[in-house]
Design a protein around this motif. Sequence first.
Motif, PDB file in Angstrom:
ATOM      1  N   PHE A   1      -0.567  -5.488   9.114  1.00 17.02           N
ATOM      2  CA  PHE A   1       0.286  -4.490   8.479  1.00 17.02           C
ATOM      3  C   PHE A   1       1.668  -4.430   9.111  1.00 17.02           C
ATOM      4  O   PHE A   1       1.827  -4.637  10.316  1.00 17.02           O
TER       5      PHE A   1
ATOM      6  N   SER B   1      -1.626  -6.792  -4.946  1.00 15.88           N
ATOM      7  CA  SER B   1      -2.031  -7.939  -4.148  1.00 15.88           C
ATOM      8  C   SER B   1      -1.334  -9.140  -4.768  1.00 15.88           C
ATOM      9  O   SER B   1      -1.330  -9.282  -5.995  1.00 15.88           O
TER      10      SER B   1
ATOM     11  N   TYR C   1      -7.164 -14.481   0.267  1.00 18.72           N
ATOM     12  CA  TYR C   1      -6.870 -13.562  -0.824  1.00 18.72           C
ATOM     13  C   TYR C   1      -7.914 -12.451  -0.842  1.00 18.72           C
ATOM     14  O   TYR C   1      -9.086 -12.701  -1.031  1.00 18.72           O
ATOM     15  N   GLY C   2      -7.469 -11.218  -0.618  1.00 20.47           N
ATOM     16  CA  GLY C   2      -8.382 -10.095  -0.542  1.00 20.47           C
ATOM     17  C   GLY C   2      -8.455  -9.514   0.858  1.00 20.47           C
ATOM     18  O   GLY C   2      -8.846  -8.370   1.040  1.00 20.47           O
ATOM     19  N   GLY C   3      -8.054 -10.289   1.849  1.00 25.87           N
ATOM     20  CA  GLY C   3      -8.036  -9.750   3.213  1.00 25.87           C
ATOM     21  C   GLY C   3      -9.403  -9.627   3.828  1.00 25.87           C
ATOM     22  O   GLY C   3      -9.622  -8.815   4.720  1.00 25.87           O
ATOM     23  N   GLY C   4     -10.321 -10.443   3.390  1.00 25.22           N
ATOM     24  CA  GLY C   4     -11.675 -10.329   3.897  1.00 25.22           C
ATOM     25  C   GLY C   4     -11.816 -10.721   5.353  1.00 25.22           C
ATOM     26  O   GLY C   4     -12.851 -10.468   5.963  1.00 25.22           O
ATOM     27  N   ARG C   5     -10.789 -11.334   5.926  1.00 27.38           N
ATOM     28  CA  ARG C   5     -10.818 -11.680   7.347  1.00 27.38           C
ATOM     29  C   ARG C   5      -9.806 -10.853   8.123  1.00 27.38           C
ATOM     30  O   ARG C   5      -9.438 -11.198   9.233  1.00 27.38           O
ATOM     31  N   GLY C   6      -9.368  -9.759   7.547  1.00 31.03           N
ATOM     32  CA  GLY C   6      -8.445  -8.878   8.255  1.00 31.03           C
ATOM     33  C   GLY C   6      -7.036  -8.996   7.702  1.00 31.03           C
ATOM     34  O   GLY C   6      -6.608 -10.070   7.293  1.00 31.03           O
ATOM     35  N   GLN C   7      -6.355  -7.888   7.663  1.00 33.81           N
ATOM     36  CA  GLN C   7      -4.978  -7.848   7.195  1.00 33.81           C
ATOM     37  C   GLN C   7      -4.055  -7.413   8.328  1.00 33.81           C
ATOM     38  O   GLN C   7      -4.455  -6.664   9.217  1.00 33.81           O
TER      39      GLN C   7
ATOM     40  N   PHE D   1       3.351   0.672   3.001  1.00 30.58           N
ATOM     41  CA  PHE D   1       3.041  -0.375   3.957  1.00 30.58           C
ATOM     42  C   PHE D   1       2.918  -1.714   3.252  1.00 30.58           C
ATOM     43  O   PHE D   1       2.267  -1.833   2.213  1.00 30.58           O
TER      44      PHE D   1
ATOM     45  N   TYR E   1       0.844  -1.187   0.000  1.00 28.36           N
ATOM     46  CA  TYR E   1       0.000   0.000   0.000  1.00 28.36           C
ATOM     47  C   TYR E   1       0.882   1.239   0.000  1.00 28.36           C
ATOM     48  O   TYR E   1       1.991   1.233   0.540  1.00 28.36           O
TER      49      TYR E   1
END
Lengths: 112, 114
Positions: free
Chosen positions: B105, B48, B97-103, B90, B35
Amino acid sequence: SQQGEEDPQALSIQEGENATMNCSYKTSINNLQWYRQNSGRGLVHLILIRSNEREKHSGRLRVTLDTSKKSSSLLITASRAADTASYFCATDGDSGNTPLVFGKGTRLSVIA
Amino acid sequence: DTAVSQTPKYLVTQMGNDKSIKCEQNLGHDTMYWYKQDSKKFLKIMFSYNNKELIINETVPNRFSPKSPDKAHLNLHINSLELGDSAVYFCASSQDYGGGRGQYFGPGTRLTVT
């Protein structure tokens, strides 16, 4: 394109008060997440709410989601000076395998 | 113990130079991201990547390229640096894949191009 828009951009409160931040988004989502960023640091995942949920709690955090209005709110109760940070909402699309899109954040200052 | 680490934390360089930022995650995640956060705190996805697919944000100049020697690393190479590249970068990772459960950093790398 930017998905989430936080409101207000900045918020200043006294320690012990509650802080409410809002997020609006544009397209259908699978879930909405809130992150915190302390000054000079990376983002920390706080809480995730799925599109079929309306409210979720985690400690002093309460998140609501209104998919009909495409909006979410983050409430921090009994705020502390350590809560001072920027708070971001992030959404993913409902088609799967889409990256998170972050808003510009709300800068929260909690004054001791 | 650091979950996602980046080096260097600060990078000051001149226009036209080529530089790299390294990122490592020890969470066993399959997906990593880069990012860019500008001076107004707007966080924008650049890449990604998992072991199957690289998705590039089409607005990212081709001077930026991710390099992944293995699943735990995703480095960012930047060629011919420009003043507008100054920002905080960052790295992040997620289980899905996509971070739908949290990323998760990293701490960020503040790049200053002079």
